[in-house]
Design a protein around this motif. Structure first.
Motif, PDB file in Angstrom:
ATOM      1  N   LEU A 129       6.986  -9.260   3.416  1.00  0.00           N
ATOM      2  CA  LEU A 129       5.928  -9.810   4.257  1.00  0.00           C
ATOM      3  C   LEU A 129       4.614  -9.682   3.500  1.00  0.00           C
ATOM      4  N   GLU A 130       3.802 -10.733   3.554  1.00  0.00           N
ATOM      5  CA  GLU A 130       2.553 -10.723   2.801  1.00  0.00           C
ATOM      6  C   GLU A 130       1.399 -11.252   3.649  1.00  0.00           C
ATOM      7  N   PHE A 131       0.219 -10.693   3.393  1.00  0.00           N
ATOM      8  CA  PHE A 131      -1.017 -11.177   4.022  1.00  0.00           C
ATOM      9  C   PHE A 131      -2.172 -10.798   3.109  1.00  0.00           C
ATOM     10  N   GLU A 132      -2.925 -11.820   2.661  1.00  0.00           N
ATOM     11  CA  GLU A 132      -3.994 -11.586   1.689  1.00  0.00           C
ATOM     12  C   GLU A 132      -3.407 -10.837   0.479  1.00  0.00           C
ATOM     13  N   ASP A 133      -3.998  -9.681   0.111  1.00  0.00           N
ATOM     14  CA  ASP A 133      -3.493  -8.923  -1.037  1.00  0.00           C
ATOM     15  C   ASP A 133      -2.562  -7.791  -0.620  1.00  0.00           C
ATOM     16  N   LEU A 134      -2.087  -7.856   0.637  1.00  0.00           N
ATOM     17  CA  LEU A 134      -1.213  -6.820   1.185  1.00  0.00           C
ATOM     18  C   LEU A 134       0.227  -7.325   1.219  1.00  0.00           C
ATOM     19  N   SER A 135       1.173  -6.525   0.735  1.00  0.00           N
ATOM     20  CA  SER A 135       2.588  -6.913   0.780  1.00  0.00           C
ATOM     21  C   SER A 135       3.432  -5.732   1.226  1.00  0.00           C
ATOM     22  N   LEU A 136       4.490  -6.038   1.963  1.00  0.00           N
ATOM     23  CA  LEU A 136       5.394  -5.018   2.497  1.00  0.00           C
ATOM     24  C   LEU A 136       6.817  -5.454   2.240  1.00  0.00           C
ATOM     25  N   ASN A 137       7.595  -4.605   1.595  1.00  0.00           N
ATOM     26  CA  ASN A 137       8.990  -4.885   1.292  1.00  0.00           C
ATOM     27  C   ASN A 137       9.863  -4.115   2.263  1.00  0.00           C
ATOM     28  N   ARG A 138      10.591  -4.856   3.114  1.00  0.00           N
ATOM     29  CA  ARG A 138      11.402  -4.198   4.133  1.00  0.00           C
ATOM     30  C   ARG A 138      12.600  -3.453   3.544  1.00  0.00           C
ATOM     31  N   ARG A 139      13.129  -3.939   2.442  1.00  0.00           N
ATOM     32  CA  ARG A 139      14.317  -3.309   1.862  1.00  0.00           C
ATOM     33  C   ARG A 139      13.952  -1.993   1.173  1.00  0.00           C
ATOM     34  N   THR A 140      12.918  -2.021   0.341  1.00  0.00           N
ATOM     35  CA  THR A 140      12.522  -0.813  -0.385  1.00  0.00           C
ATOM     36  C   THR A 140      11.551   0.053   0.413  1.00  0.00           C
ATOM     37  N   ARG A 141      10.993  -0.507   1.498  1.00  0.00           N
ATOM     38  CA  ARG A 141       9.995   0.163   2.334  1.00  0.00           C
ATOM     39  C   ARG A 141       8.770   0.571   1.508  1.00  0.00           C
ATOM     40  N   LEU A 160       2.668  -1.339  10.719  1.00  0.00           N
ATOM     41  CA  LEU A 160       2.144  -2.347   9.802  1.00  0.00           C
ATOM     42  C   LEU A 160       3.108  -3.530   9.696  1.00  0.00           C
ATOM     43  N   GLU A 161       4.404  -3.249   9.673  1.00  0.00           N
ATOM     44  CA  GLU A 161       5.400  -4.320   9.628  1.00  0.00           C
ATOM     45  C   GLU A 161       5.257  -5.240  10.836  1.00  0.00           C
ATOM     46  N   TYR A 162       5.056  -4.655  12.005  1.00  0.00           N
ATOM     47  CA  TYR A 162       4.907  -5.470  13.214  1.00  0.00           C
ATOM     48  C   TYR A 162       3.648  -6.325  13.144  1.00  0.00           C
ATOM     49  N   LEU A 163       2.538  -5.751  12.676  1.00  0.00           N
ATOM     50  CA  LEU A 163       1.307  -6.527  12.547  1.00  0.00           C
ATOM     51  C   LEU A 163       1.480  -7.674  11.548  1.00  0.00           C
ATOM     52  N   GLY A 219      -6.735  -5.025  22.127  1.00  0.00           N
ATOM     53  CA  GLY A 219      -5.738  -4.512  21.187  1.00  0.00           C
ATOM     54  C   GLY A 219      -6.196  -4.678  19.766  1.00  0.00           C
ATOM     55  N   TYR A 220      -5.308  -5.215  18.901  1.00  0.00           N
ATOM     56  CA  TYR A 220      -5.601  -5.312  17.481  1.00  0.00           C
ATOM     57  C   TYR A 220      -5.085  -6.632  16.921  1.00  0.00           C
ATOM     58  N   THR A 221      -5.633  -7.000  15.758  1.00  0.00           N
ATOM     59  CA  THR A 221      -5.187  -8.212  15.085  1.00  0.00           C
ATOM     60  C   THR A 221      -5.292  -8.014  13.580  1.00  0.00           C
ATOM     61  N   LEU A 222      -4.415  -8.678  12.860  1.00  0.00           N
ATOM     62  CA  LEU A 222      -4.445  -8.659  11.397  1.00  0.00           C
ATOM     63  C   LEU A 222      -5.077  -9.961  10.945  1.00  0.00           C
ATOM     64  N   ARG A 223      -6.283  -9.875  10.386  1.00  0.00           N
ATOM     65  CA  ARG A 223      -6.963 -11.085   9.929  1.00  0.00           C
ATOM     66  C   ARG A 223      -7.981 -10.742   8.855  1.00  0.00           C
ATOM     67  N   ASP A 224      -8.401 -11.763   8.120  1.00  0.00           N
ATOM     68  CA  ASP A 224      -9.385 -11.527   7.062  1.00  0.00           C
ATOM     69  C   ASP A 224     -10.785 -11.686   7.600  1.00  0.00           C
TER      70      ASP A 224
END
Length: 224
Positions: A129-141, A160-163, A219-224
């Protein structure tokens, strides 16, 4: 058949929960101590673990951490008499997916089990999962901000994964509690605020711009 490992040293309670789970159609293996639980996790194909915090020998928290190295994707529901927000954070950070305070209603436990199994089965197949310069790998965590590796606890990762699966959406606290924690946590909603604070500290450690925005009163939101 769905296979559940129940780790509980109170024999009468273990037998009661086992029978209730059997009645719902689940296959249940019971361990009365942590070492037996670890052996079972290595030998059995498990779909969910119900784990008591207070166990003889190794604590439930230590067992939870070790189970995560054996059954990384299997949901773990922690049973405990501890009810402080700080205790819940410790339990969740040890790798638990859900938290139920003793004494509990068996109907609530069954509902938690069904919810966790459903979420596990409906997991998105997208690996990164990616957003801007942030990336999350679900397999390697693993989580990166640009080229910087960020170390997160288990529940920080889940949040963070949910966001990241709902970018630019305003997500209410109630929805976050339901989807990330999996149960009604209304009396302790400030746990979200605590985890958002921890996430921001780590994501912005090098003075990067803030990506997790607070929407006051909502609540919260993930945005630039």
């Amino acid at each position: 058949m769905t296979h559940i490992l129940l780790v509980e040293d109170e024999v009468k309670l273990a037998r009661f929960v086992e029978l209730e789970l059997n009645y719902e159609g689940y296959q249940v293996s019971v361990a009365y101590d942590g070492l037996t639980a670890l052996m079972a996790a290595r030998e059995l194909h498990l779909d969910l673990v119900i784990l008591d915090w207070m166990l003889p020998g190794l604590s439930g928290l230590e067992i939870c951490r070790r189970l995560r190295s054996i059954v990384d994707k299997v949901p773990i529901i922690l049973l405990t008499v501890k009810d402080e927000v700080s205790d819940r954070i410790v339990g969740l950070d040890a790798g638990a997916d859900d938290y139920l305070v003793k004494p509990f209603s068996v109907d609530e436990l069954l509902a938690r089990v069904a919810t966790r199994l459903r979420k596990s089965q409906q997991a998105d197949v997208a690996e990164v999962l990616e957003f801007e310069d942030l990336s999350l790998n679900r397999r390697t965590r693993q989580v990166y901000r640009d080229q910087r590796l960020i170390e997160l606890t288990g529940k920080e990762f889940d949040l963070l994964e949910y966001l990241l699966t709902h970018p630019r959406q305003i997500i209410t606290c109630d929805r976050i509690l339901e989807e990330v924690w999996g149960y009604d946590f209304m009396s302790d909603a400030n746990i979200i605020e605590a985890y958002i604070y921890y996430l921001r500290l780590k994501l912005e450690a090098n003075n990067e711009k803030c990506l997790i925005q607070t929407v006051n009163g909502v609540g919260y939101t993930l945005r630039d």
